[in-house]
Design a protein around this motif. Sequence first.
Motif, short mmCIF file in Angstrom:
data_model
loop_
_atom_site.label_atom_id
_atom_site.label_comp_id
_atom_site.label_asym_id
_atom_site.label_seq_id
_atom_site.Cartn_x
_atom_site.Cartn_y
_atom_site.Cartn_z
N VAL A 41 0.81 -1.25 0.06
CA VAL A 41 -0.08 0.03 0.11
C VAL A 41 0.97 0.92 -0.17
O VAL A 41 1.83 1.14 1.20
N ASN A 42 1.14 2.36 -1.05
CA ASN A 42 2.13 3.29 -0.98
C ASN A 42 0.67 4.52 -0.74
O ASN A 42 0.24 4.30 -0.99
N GLN A 43 1.42 4.97 -0.76
CA GLN A 43 1.24 6.83 -0.05
C GLN A 43 0.68 7.26 -1.80
O GLN A 43 -0.43 8.14 -1.40
N ALA A 44 0.74 6.42 -2.82
CA ALA A 44 0.05 7.22 -4.23
C ALA A 44 -1.04 6.60 -4.09
O ALA A 44 -1.69 6.86 -4.91
N ASP A 45 -1.24 5.12 -3.96
CA ASP A 45 -2.78 5.00 -3.49
C ASP A 45 -3.88 5.42 -2.82
O ASP A 45 -4.07 5.52 -3.46
N LEU A 46 -3.17 5.61 -1.89
CA LEU A 46 -4.13 6.94 -0.81
C LEU A 46 -4.54 8.08 -1.80
O LEU A 46 -5.83 9.05 -1.70
N ARG A 47 -4.18 8.75 -2.35
CA ARG A 47 -4.22 10.02 -3.38
C ARG A 47 -4.48 9.94 -4.51
O ARG A 47 -5.64 10.51 -5.10
N ILE A 48 -4.59 8.77 -5.34
CA ILE A 48 -4.90 9.00 -5.97
C ILE A 48 -6.67 8.75 -5.51
O ILE A 48 -8.06 8.65 -6.43
N ALA A 54 -7.76 13.06 -10.24
CA ALA A 54 -7.93 12.54 -11.18
C ALA A 54 -7.92 13.26 -12.44
O ALA A 54 -7.97 12.58 -13.65
N ASP A 55 -7.55 14.47 -12.49
CA ASP A 55 -6.79 15.07 -14.14
C ASP A 55 -5.80 14.41 -14.18
O ASP A 55 -5.62 13.98 -15.74
N ALA A 56 -5.31 14.00 -13.08
CA ALA A 56 -3.59 13.14 -14.35
C ALA A 56 -3.74 11.84 -14.49
O ALA A 56 -3.44 11.19 -15.35
N VAL A 57 -5.16 11.01 -14.15
CA VAL A 57 -5.60 9.79 -15.30
C VAL A 57 -6.18 9.35 -16.36
O VAL A 57 -6.33 8.84 -16.80
N GLY A 58 -6.86 10.86 -16.54
CA GLY A 58 -7.47 11.17 -17.66
C GLY A 58 -8.78 10.36 -18.12
O GLY A 58 -9.93 10.98 -17.72
N LEU A 60 -9.53 7.12 -17.04
CA LEU A 60 -9.92 6.37 -16.14
C LEU A 60 -10.69 6.61 -15.21
O LEU A 60 -10.40 7.75 -14.31
N THR A 61 -11.78 6.21 -14.96
CA THR A 61 -12.82 6.52 -13.46
C THR A 61 -12.73 5.24 -13.19
O THR A 61 -12.72 4.17 -13.42
N PRO A 62 -13.49 5.71 -11.67
CA PRO A 62 -14.15 4.58 -11.16
C PRO A 62 -15.10 3.14 -11.67
O PRO A 62 -15.55 4.10 -12.35
N PRO A 63 -14.89 2.25 -11.62
CA PRO A 63 -14.17 1.65 -10.50
C PRO A 63 -12.26 1.26 -11.36
O PRO A 63 -12.55 0.88 -12.12
N PHE A 64 -11.94 0.91 -10.64
CA PHE A 64 -10.28 0.48 -10.97
C PHE A 64 -9.41 -0.03 -9.78
O PHE A 64 -10.24 0.25 -8.39
N VAL A 65 -9.10 -1.03 -9.66
CA VAL A 65 -7.75 -1.62 -8.89
C VAL A 65 -6.79 -0.89 -8.66
O VAL A 65 -6.33 -0.78 -10.09
N LEU A 66 -6.83 -0.34 -7.76
CA LEU A 66 -5.38 -0.11 -6.74
C LEU A 66 -4.15 -0.96 -7.00
O LEU A 66 -4.12 -1.97 -6.94
N PRO A 92 4.04 -0.30 -13.09
CA PRO A 92 3.49 0.71 -13.40
C PRO A 92 2.87 2.30 -13.72
O PRO A 92 2.20 2.20 -15.16
N TRP A 93 1.97 1.99 -12.53
CA TRP A 93 0.39 1.97 -13.11
C TRP A 93 -0.02 3.43 -13.90
O TRP A 93 -1.11 3.34 -13.86
N TYR A 94 0.23 4.57 -13.60
CA TYR A 94 0.16 5.71 -14.31
C TYR A 94 0.77 5.32 -15.43
O TYR A 94 -0.28 6.63 -16.19
N THR A 95 1.92 4.88 -15.70
CA THR A 95 2.30 4.58 -16.97
C THR A 95 1.32 3.67 -18.03
O THR A 95 1.12 3.80 -19.14
N GLU A 96 0.61 2.98 -17.40
CA GLU A 96 -0.94 2.04 -17.97
C GLU A 96 -1.91 2.31 -17.68
O GLU A 96 -2.48 2.21 -18.71
N LEU A 97 -1.81 3.28 -16.82
CA LEU A 97 -3.39 3.73 -16.84
C LEU A 97 -4.72 2.59 -17.37
O LEU A 97 -5.64 2.71 -17.88
#
Length: 313
Positions: A41-48, A54-58, A60-66, A92-97
């Motif tokens: 569990v990473n800090q990025a998970d909490l912030r996502i 939300a703007d950075a993931v384009g 991609l909207t819920p539901p999704f898996v962290l 690389p969650w942000y790259t894959e999206l």
Amino acid sequence: MRVVEVTAYGGPEVLRMARRPEPEAGDVPGRVRVRLKAAGVNQADLRIRAGHYADAVGALTPPFVLGTDFAGKLLDPVPGLEPGARVAGFVPWYTELTGEGTYAEIVRVAPEWLAPVPDDVEFTVAASLPLASATAQQGLDRLTLPPGATLLVTGASAVVGRLAVQYASAAGLRVVAVVHEGDESELRVLGADHVITRGTPEEVVAKVLEGDPDRVHAVFDGALVGEALLPVLRDDGVFLALAPDRVPVPERDIRVETVRAQPDVVRLKESLQKVADRELTTRVADVMPLEEAAEAHRRAEAGHRPGRIILMI
């Protein structure tokens, strides 16, 4: 298979158990399956999850898996690794999206993300390392500091910070570490030359300047403090930010760098072996079942204790 989904942006309560079809061999070209034993569990998970990115993931909207970090057993053959091999890595969650993270029983990954896990390294320990190690190493690469330079590392009691301390010390840097009270002796053993306890940003700045009145050459901001730390830097210093919402505005010819770590299997393999050889230490704060992912987020946000919270799967 069981997964934990983000059902909407919000607090930990938006994390819910769900069922998704189990991936089949070869269903995505170039990807192989890993049956997970542990996920970080990473800090990025909490912030996502909270919607900060939300703007950075384009689109991609819920539901999704962290989830990025993982350790488990390989299900499909890859060059150099047979099915059943113990492996670790990070998505690389942000790259894959794709919204397919590691809060799941099985993940599809690229073979080049996978490093073998030595037999005497537990899955929970292995899952704490991949993203943190890559962030620390690639962040230090961006600082480009010569041996002897002074580096301030905030968040040195947590996983990314403590790895940064160890890698920086090994590179010949003089390290000033900001730690939780009680961790002073341990961080000195890990390579910190000067240790101060955490506090408000103003208190940390005062403590740093007391020991280094000429200020430091660089800041590795593992605690995500941000611009409040700029007074500790020399006029030509460099600041490394680990979160897009904690990037300070440059001043006084200070260079500001950011890092979004990418998988580096060669370095990860070396780091895992160093953990096995007791030459590198990480920190696991808690181990919790996948079903308690929401509670894991609550504990992480509350600063329950420094270190990586691991989900057992």
